[in-house]
Design a protein around this motif. Structure first.
Motif, PDB file in Angstrom:
ATOM      1  N   TYR A  10       0.823  -1.209   0.000  1.00 20.95           N
ATOM      2  CA  TYR A  10       0.000   0.000   0.000  1.00 20.95           C
ATOM      3  C   TYR A  10       0.861   1.265   0.000  1.00 20.95           C
ATOM      4  CZ  TYR A  10      -2.867   3.738   1.964  1.00 20.95           C
ATOM      5  OH  TYR A  10      -3.480   4.942   2.190  1.00 20.95           O
ATOM      6  N   LEU A  11       1.860   1.297   0.879  1.00 17.59           N
ATOM      7  CA  LEU A  11       2.692   2.497   0.983  1.00 17.59           C
ATOM      8  C   LEU A  11       3.484   2.742  -0.293  1.00 17.59           C
ATOM      9  CD1 LEU A  11       3.983   2.141   4.655  1.00 17.59           C
ATOM     10  CD2 LEU A  11       2.300   3.770   3.786  1.00 17.59           C
ATOM     11  N   PHE A  12       4.032   1.702  -0.863  1.00 16.62           N
ATOM     12  CA  PHE A  12       4.796   1.885  -2.100  1.00 16.62           C
ATOM     13  C   PHE A  12       3.900   2.400  -3.220  1.00 16.62           C
ATOM     14  CE2 PHE A  12       6.268   0.413  -6.217  1.00 16.62           C
ATOM     15  CZ  PHE A  12       7.581   0.874  -6.238  1.00 16.62           C
ATOM     16  N   SER A  13       2.707   1.819  -3.330  1.00 18.41           N
ATOM     17  CA  SER A  13       1.801   2.207  -4.418  1.00 18.41           C
ATOM     18  C   SER A  13       1.338   3.644  -4.268  1.00 18.41           C
ATOM     19  CB  SER A  13       0.591   1.267  -4.448  1.00 18.41           C
ATOM     20  OG  SER A  13       1.002  -0.074  -4.614  1.00 18.41           O
ATOM     21  N   THR A  14       0.948   4.026  -3.072  1.00 18.59           N
ATOM     22  CA  THR A  14       0.399   5.369  -2.883  1.00 18.59           C
ATOM     23  C   THR A  14       1.476   6.449  -2.912  1.00 18.59           C
ATOM     24  OG1 THR A  14       0.514   5.005  -0.485  1.00 18.59           O
ATOM     25  CG2 THR A  14      -1.584   4.562  -1.567  1.00 18.59           C
ATOM     26  N   LYS A  15       2.705   6.099  -2.548  1.00 18.20           N
ATOM     27  CA  LYS A  15       3.767   7.102  -2.508  1.00 18.20           C
ATOM     28  C   LYS A  15       4.498   7.246  -3.838  1.00 18.20           C
ATOM     29  CE  LYS A  15       3.185   7.942   1.894  1.00 18.20           C
ATOM     30  NZ  LYS A  15       2.600   9.228   2.355  1.00 18.20           N
ATOM     31  N   ASN A  16       4.459   6.226  -4.685  1.00 19.80           N
ATOM     32  CA  ASN A  16       5.272   6.242  -5.891  1.00 19.80           C
ATOM     33  C   ASN A  16       4.476   6.212  -7.189  1.00 19.80           C
ATOM     34  OD1 ASN A  16       8.248   5.815  -4.850  1.00 19.80           O
ATOM     35  ND2 ASN A  16       6.963   4.429  -3.653  1.00 19.80           N
ATOM     36  N   ILE A  17       3.198   5.887  -7.125  1.00 19.30           N
ATOM     37  CA  ILE A  17       2.371   5.860  -8.335  1.00 19.30           C
ATOM     38  C   ILE A  17       1.346   6.974  -8.205  1.00 19.30           C
ATOM     39  CG2 ILE A  17       0.896   4.460  -9.817  1.00 19.30           C
ATOM     40  CD1 ILE A  17       2.162   1.978  -8.610  1.00 19.30           C
ATOM     41  N   ARG A  18       1.398   7.949  -9.084  1.00 19.04           N
ATOM     42  CA  ARG A  18       0.619   9.174  -8.911  1.00 19.04           C
ATOM     43  C   ARG A  18      -0.870   8.927  -8.798  1.00 19.04           C
ATOM     44  NH1 ARG A  18       3.320  13.658 -13.009  1.00 19.04           N
ATOM     45  NH2 ARG A  18       5.348  13.811 -11.960  1.00 19.04           N
ATOM     46  N   VAL A  43      -2.479   6.349  -7.938  1.00 21.82           N
ATOM     47  CA  VAL A  43      -2.916   5.444  -6.875  1.00 21.82           C
ATOM     48  C   VAL A  43      -3.030   6.263  -5.599  1.00 21.82           C
ATOM     49  CG1 VAL A  43      -2.420   3.348  -5.585  1.00 21.82           C
ATOM     50  CG2 VAL A  43      -1.808   3.489  -7.995  1.00 21.82           C
ATOM     51  N   SER A  44      -4.165   6.905  -5.431  1.00 21.83           N
ATOM     52  CA  SER A  44      -4.443   7.683  -4.219  1.00 21.83           C
ATOM     53  C   SER A  44      -5.875   7.395  -3.793  1.00 21.83           C
ATOM     54  CB  SER A  44      -4.258   9.180  -4.499  1.00 21.83           C
ATOM     55  OG  SER A  44      -5.044   9.572  -5.615  1.00 21.83           O
ATOM     56  N   PRO A  45      -6.130   6.173  -3.341  1.00 23.21           N
ATOM     57  CA  PRO A  45      -7.502   5.769  -3.046  1.00 23.21           C
ATOM     58  C   PRO A  45      -8.052   6.440  -1.806  1.00 23.21           C
ATOM     59  CG  PRO A  45      -5.978   4.053  -2.360  1.00 23.21           C
ATOM     60  CD  PRO A  45      -5.160   5.098  -3.059  1.00 23.21           C
ATOM     61  N   THR A  46      -9.345   6.730  -1.842  1.00 23.69           N
ATOM     62  CA  THR A  46     -10.062   7.192  -0.656  1.00 23.69           C
ATOM     63  C   THR A  46     -10.423   5.988   0.201  1.00 23.69           C
ATOM     64  OG1 THR A  46     -12.200   7.042  -1.768  1.00 23.69           O
ATOM     65  CG2 THR A  46     -10.994   9.128  -1.978  1.00 23.69           C
ATOM     66  N   ILE A  61     -12.197  -3.045 -11.502  1.00 23.27           N
ATOM     67  CA  ILE A  61     -11.491  -1.895 -10.914  1.00 23.27           C
ATOM     68  C   ILE A  61     -11.097  -0.901 -12.000  1.00 23.27           C
ATOM     69  CG2 ILE A  61      -9.350  -1.240  -9.743  1.00 23.27           C
ATOM     70  CD1 ILE A  61      -9.625  -3.881  -8.173  1.00 23.27           C
ATOM     71  N   ARG A  62     -10.706  -1.406 -13.174  1.00 22.97           N
ATOM     72  CA  ARG A  62     -10.366  -0.485 -14.266  1.00 22.97           C
ATOM     73  C   ARG A  62     -11.591   0.298 -14.721  1.00 22.97           C
ATOM     74  NH1 ARG A  62      -9.837   3.053 -16.664  1.00 22.97           N
ATOM     75  NH2 ARG A  62      -8.601   3.551 -18.518  1.00 22.97           N
ATOM     76  N   ASN A  84      -9.145   3.390 -12.105  1.00 18.14           N
ATOM     77  CA  ASN A  84      -8.216   3.733 -13.179  1.00 18.14           C
ATOM     78  C   ASN A  84      -7.260   2.577 -13.420  1.00 18.14           C
ATOM     79  OD1 ASN A  84      -5.919   4.058 -11.282  1.00 18.14           O
ATOM     80  ND2 ASN A  84      -7.024   5.892 -10.633  1.00 18.14           N
ATOM     81  N   SER A  85      -6.445   2.716 -14.451  1.00 20.52           N
ATOM     82  CA  SER A  85      -5.571   1.621 -14.865  1.00 20.52           C
ATOM     83  C   SER A  85      -4.456   1.359 -13.858  1.00 20.52           C
ATOM     84  CB  SER A  85      -4.973   1.925 -16.238  1.00 20.52           C
ATOM     85  OG  SER A  85      -4.279   3.159 -16.219  1.00 20.52           O
ATOM     86  N   GLU A  86      -3.953   2.403 -13.202  1.00 24.77           N
ATOM     87  CA  GLU A  86      -2.859   2.215 -12.244  1.00 24.77           C
ATOM     88  C   GLU A  86      -3.314   1.366 -11.050  1.00 24.77           C
ATOM     89  OE1 GLU A  86      -1.840   5.612 -14.773  1.00 24.77           O
ATOM     90  OE2 GLU A  86      -3.638   5.010 -13.685  1.00 24.77           O
ATOM     91  N   VAL A  87      -4.475   1.689 -10.511  1.00 27.16           N
ATOM     92  CA  VAL A  87      -5.000   0.892  -9.399  1.00 27.16           C
ATOM     93  C   VAL A  87      -5.287  -0.533  -9.851  1.00 27.16           C
ATOM     94  CG1 VAL A  87      -6.864   0.687  -7.712  1.00 27.16           C
ATOM     95  CG2 VAL A  87      -5.958   2.931  -8.273  1.00 27.16           C
ATOM     96  N   ALA A  88      -5.804  -0.679 -11.074  1.00 25.09           N
ATOM     97  CA  ALA A  88      -6.082  -2.017 -11.611  1.00 25.09           C
ATOM     98  C   ALA A  88      -4.798  -2.828 -11.734  1.00 25.09           C
ATOM     99  CB  ALA A  88      -6.777  -1.906 -12.963  1.00 25.09           C
ATOM    100  N   LEU A  89      -3.706  -2.196 -12.147  1.00 26.66           N
ATOM    101  CA  LEU A  89      -2.428  -2.911 -12.274  1.00 26.66           C
ATOM    102  C   LEU A  89      -1.921  -3.350 -10.904  1.00 26.66           C
ATOM    103  CD1 LEU A  89      -0.001  -3.857 -13.907  1.00 26.66           C
ATOM    104  CD2 LEU A  89       0.964  -1.561 -13.679  1.00 26.66           C
ATOM    105  N   VAL A  90      -1.974  -2.456  -9.921  1.00 27.20           N
ATOM    106  CA  VAL A  90      -1.530  -2.813  -8.578  1.00 27.20           C
ATOM    107  C   VAL A  90      -2.370  -3.971  -8.043  1.00 27.20           C
ATOM    108  CG1 VAL A  90      -1.370  -1.995  -6.195  1.00 27.20           C
ATOM    109  CG2 VAL A  90      -0.630  -0.517  -8.074  1.00 27.20           C
ATOM    110  N   TYR A  91      -3.667  -3.899  -8.236  1.00 25.08           N
ATOM    111  CA  TYR A  91      -4.548  -4.978  -7.767  1.00 25.08           C
ATOM    112  C   TYR A  91      -4.224  -6.286  -8.487  1.00 25.08           C
ATOM    113  CZ  TYR A  91      -8.709  -7.853  -7.245  1.00 25.08           C
ATOM    114  OH  TYR A  91      -9.557  -8.895  -6.999  1.00 25.08           O
TER     115      TYR A  91
END
Length: 790
Positions: free
Chosen positions: A330-338, A340-343, A396-397, A401-408
């Motif tokens: 979670y921390l890597f995704s939210t801090k490094n992928i623009r 990926v900022s989920p509510t 999820i896509r 968005n596509s970035e969150v879908a890729l992380v998932y």
């Protein structure tokens, strides 16, 4: 102390306790009202759920097989094990217990007791008393009855000492040889330990045949009485002697079961357990092989070892390991992928999708194992290709968005592969399928596209399984062929699932998908129709802003549908007070002339709040609501601010610029920022006297520069390159709207002018005059609303 004082002190102590509770408990519970605390609480729940699913796989007992069953899949160990071989250990314990000789208690006092009984009986016989009395006393001492004839025989021989000695001489050898109660049980042993119960001394005897049982003792007595040493003894006396000895002789070797069991138990505990080692990754059972007895032993040992994994420390450790994995991801995704900022709502949605996917996989494994048992011809691994893991990434896509879908996709593929435990190919298989599925539904504006995406996933699965079969040289084997069919069907099922789930997700979570946006873009929507009837000028303005925003979105490669629909609804709040906005003032009367600048600014600002309420009431979705909230950002209502400054009294309170700014927030997405630019450009373009391409270009550039310098685009990630591309697209649209028309020649005949759709010189001049007047009024009205070209 009276009762009143005691009650007062009790109430005081209770009050202090309540106060302590308020001080200590309230701040603790207040923490969970913080969004960050709620977010981490959701992640903890996700970690618990993942740990629950995976622990059943990583620590589950091996499958139950019987001797001769066929293994359904390869079974490997996940660690180095030193496992106790219960059967071998038990065998060694039994061998050690059998080596312990049984303990027999030797009672040396039996022979003296028999001799004492004989002496006492005969001494009674020698006393002068009645025959009846003697006989009763003797029978009492001997413990058995004598017949009158037998007593008479003894009396005849006067109970002399020689008779007593003969009896004792017959008894002593038997007792010294040893008499046992059960010789058959004795002969099963290799020897015995003879323990003297008086001295405690122990002797090992292995000549067990020399011991006599009761029957053999009677035979020995009979044989002795018939022997030469008793030839001088009358026959009738021999019979009485045999009866006396047979009744008095008893076993002097008694089996001590309690002591024997104790000694054998001690020996069992001293036996060292037998262990066998299982190295990490070692295959216990190979798929398709028959289960042997050795395999059953390993399975039982491994099952016993796995049961030990249920300790509290191990459970906590596995949960912490899973939690660390989730937190790091979670921390890597939210801090490094623009993007990926989920509510918190998004995190809840992702957790539900993840848990549903893992739960579905868990249930499917059980079903697949049942089917594999019912249809042995279909390998178990083939059913794994049917699992629609890609459905989660596709869904999820569609909604995020596509970035969150890729992380998932990476996350769920790895976890599902661990859950199934079939090697590295399955995680790769699920990951590629999920990526292809997510890409296939990008910009999905029709539900049929979801089905097409599922079919594309199925085709991808088909190719992946075929490639895997080719790499192992088994392309035409049964498991590969079934895997091809299952993979193709699994992709189609994934598409169908997304079609069915998407409307439910839209309804429950309030997400706005492209399919929902298409529905909102329909001009027959009740909200748009209401705007057309109540605020036609705003409606027309919104349509043009929609075209500008859509064209700009295509130029900078963001979602054009979202930009257009956001523009359609960005000013719906003006429906509540349409006559306070210049585009709806058909009579030319401006209601702001009678209001103070501060009141006018409040009315302008209120259309944002009114628009949000209307959007929520009509459930247009969070993305559109955010655009309504952000389309003015925190811009200054310049016209009324300057008007307030002009009317400011130096002796009174100074005018605060913050009172004349929109409440914000600033645009958070590129689409919202584009709507802000398009709204400002369209409104300002109406103030141009002569809208030539050069003037339009200059106006567009000035408006964008003003908004950029004001800092309104700081939070929406629009770059200078994006702004330049958007400006060019705005110029094209505005030039098309404000294009010039050719003026018809005045020398043309009246009939021809009317035929060609022209007008008389008079009407042309009047039209020009009206147009000029209208433009002048328009500029004044725009200024009244606070829109400035400066």
């Amino acid at each position: 102390m009276d009762k009143t004082d005691q009650a007062r002190r009790t109430r005081g102590g209770f009050s202090r306790l309540l106060l302590w509770g308020k001080i200590k408990v309230r701040p603790f519970w207040r923490i969970f009202k913080m969004p960050s605390a709620q977010r981490w609480l959701l992640l903890i729940v996700a970690s618990l759920a993942i740990a629950a699913f995976l622990s059943q796989t990583l620590e589950q007992a091996p499958p139950l097989y019987r001797l001769g069953d066929m293994a359904q899949k390869d079974l490997r160990t996940d660690r180095d094990l030193l496992v106790k071989d219960k059967r071998a250990t038990e065998k060694n314990m039994e061998d050690a217990a059998r080596k312990v000789l049984p303990v027999y208690d030797y009672a040396p006092s039996v022979l003296p007791e028999i001799e004492g009984i004989i002496d006492s009986a005969f001494s009674v016989m020698r006393r002068r008393s009645s025959e009846k009395t003697q006989k009763g006393e003797v029978e009492h001492i001997l413990g058995f009855e004598l017949t009158s004839r037998e007593f008479l025989v003894l009396k005849t021989y006067r109970f002399n000492e020689k008779l007593i000695k003969r009896l004792e001489d017959l008894t002593a050898p038997l007792m010294k040889q040893g008499i046992v109660s059960d010789k058959e049980l004795l002969l099963q042993e290799e020897g015995i330990v003879v323990r003297n119960i008086q001295t405690g001394e122990e002797v090992t005897r292995r000549d067990l045949d020399s011991l006599l049982d009761y029957q053999e003792a009677k035979e020995a007595i009979k044989k002795t009485l018939e022997g030469p040493q008793t030839q001088n003894v009358p026959i009738d006396l021999r019979g009485v002697m045999a009866k006396i000895i047979n009744n008095l002789v008893s076993p002097n070797f008694t089996f001590n079961r309690e002591e024997t069991d104790r000694r054998r138990t001690v020996e069992r505990t001293l036996v060292k357990p037998v262990f066998f080692s299982i190295e990490k990754g070692e295959i216990l059972l190979r798929k398709g092989e028959r289960v042997t007895e050795e395999g059953l032993l390993k399975l039982e040992a491994l099952r016993e070892e796995r049961r030990k994994g249920g300790t509290l420390v191990m459970v906590i450790g596995f949960f912490l390991l899973t939690g660390f994995f989730v937190a790091a991801f979670y921390l890597f995704s939210t801090k490094n992928i623009r993007k990926v900022s989920p509510t918190n709502k998004d995190i809840l949605f992702l957790i539900l999708i993840l848990i549903s996917s893992l739960g579905m996989a868990r249930i499917s494994v059980a079903i697949a194992e049942g089917l594999a048992g019912a249809f042995p011809g279909v390998p178990l691994s083939s059913y794994y290709y049917f699992f629609p893991v890609a459905a989660g990434a596709m869904l999820i896509r569609v909604v995020l968005n596509s970035e969150v879908a890729l992380v998932y996709a990476i996350f769920v593929s790895l976890l599902t592969g661990l859950l199934l435990g079939e090697g590295i190919f399955l995680p790769i298989f699920y990951l590629i399928g999920s990526i292809v599925g997510a890409h296939s539904v990008a910009r999905c504006d029709q539900r049929s596209q979801l089905i097409k995406g599922g079919l594309l996933v199925g085709l991808t699965n088909f190719l992946l399984v075929s490639f895997q079969g080719m790499s192992t040289g088994r392309i035409f084997e049964v498991d590969i062929l079934f895997g091809l069919l299952m993979g193709l069907a699994g992709g189609a099922v994934a598409g169908i699932m997304v079609v069915g789930i998407t409307p439910v997700v839209e309804s429950i979570f309030g997400y706005t998908t492209d399919i929902k946006l298409l529905e909102l873009a329909n001009l027959d929507q009740p909200l748009l129709k209401e705007m057309l009837m109540k605020a036609p000028g705003t409606y027309h303005h919104s349509m043009i802003v929609g075209n500008l925003a859509e064209t700009g979105a295509r130029a900078i490669t963001i979602n054009p549908l979202l930009a257009r629909v956001s523009a359609y609804y960005h000013d719906i709040g003006k429906i509540t007070k349409p006559q306070y906005f210049i585009e709806n003032q058909m009579t030319g009367n401006n209601r702001h002339d009678k209001l103070t600048p501060s009141m006018s600014s409040l009315i302008l600002v209120s259309h944002v709040k009114d628009g949000i309420e209307l959007a929520k009431e009509h459930k247009v979705g969070s993305k559109i609501i955010n655009s309504i909230r952000q389309h003015h950002g925190t811009r200054l209502i310049n016209f009324f601010y300057q008007k307030a400054k002009e009317q400011e009294n130096t002796g009174m309170q100074e005018v605060d610029e913050r009172d004349f700014r929109y409440l914000g927030p600033k645009p958070q997405t590129k689409e919202a920022g584009l709507v802000m630019l398009a709204d400002a450009v369209e409104a300002s373009s109406r103030t141009l006297d002569d809208p030539t391409p050069a003037r339009i270009q200059g106006l567009v550039q000035k408006i964008i520069n003003d908004i950029f310098i004001d800092g309104q685009l700081d939070e929406c990630e629009l770059t200078l390159k994006d702004l330049n591309a958007a400006a060019k697209s705005f110029n094209i649209v505005l030039n098309a709207i404000h294009h010039q028309r050719i003026e018809y020649p005045e020398a043309q005949a009246e009939g021809e002018r009317q035929k060609n759709g022209g007008s008389s010189p008079k009407s042309t001049k009047e039209a020009k005059g009206k147009a000029g007047k209208s433009k002048e009024n328009g500029r004044k009205d725009i200024k009244r609303l606070g829109v400035s070209r400066e």
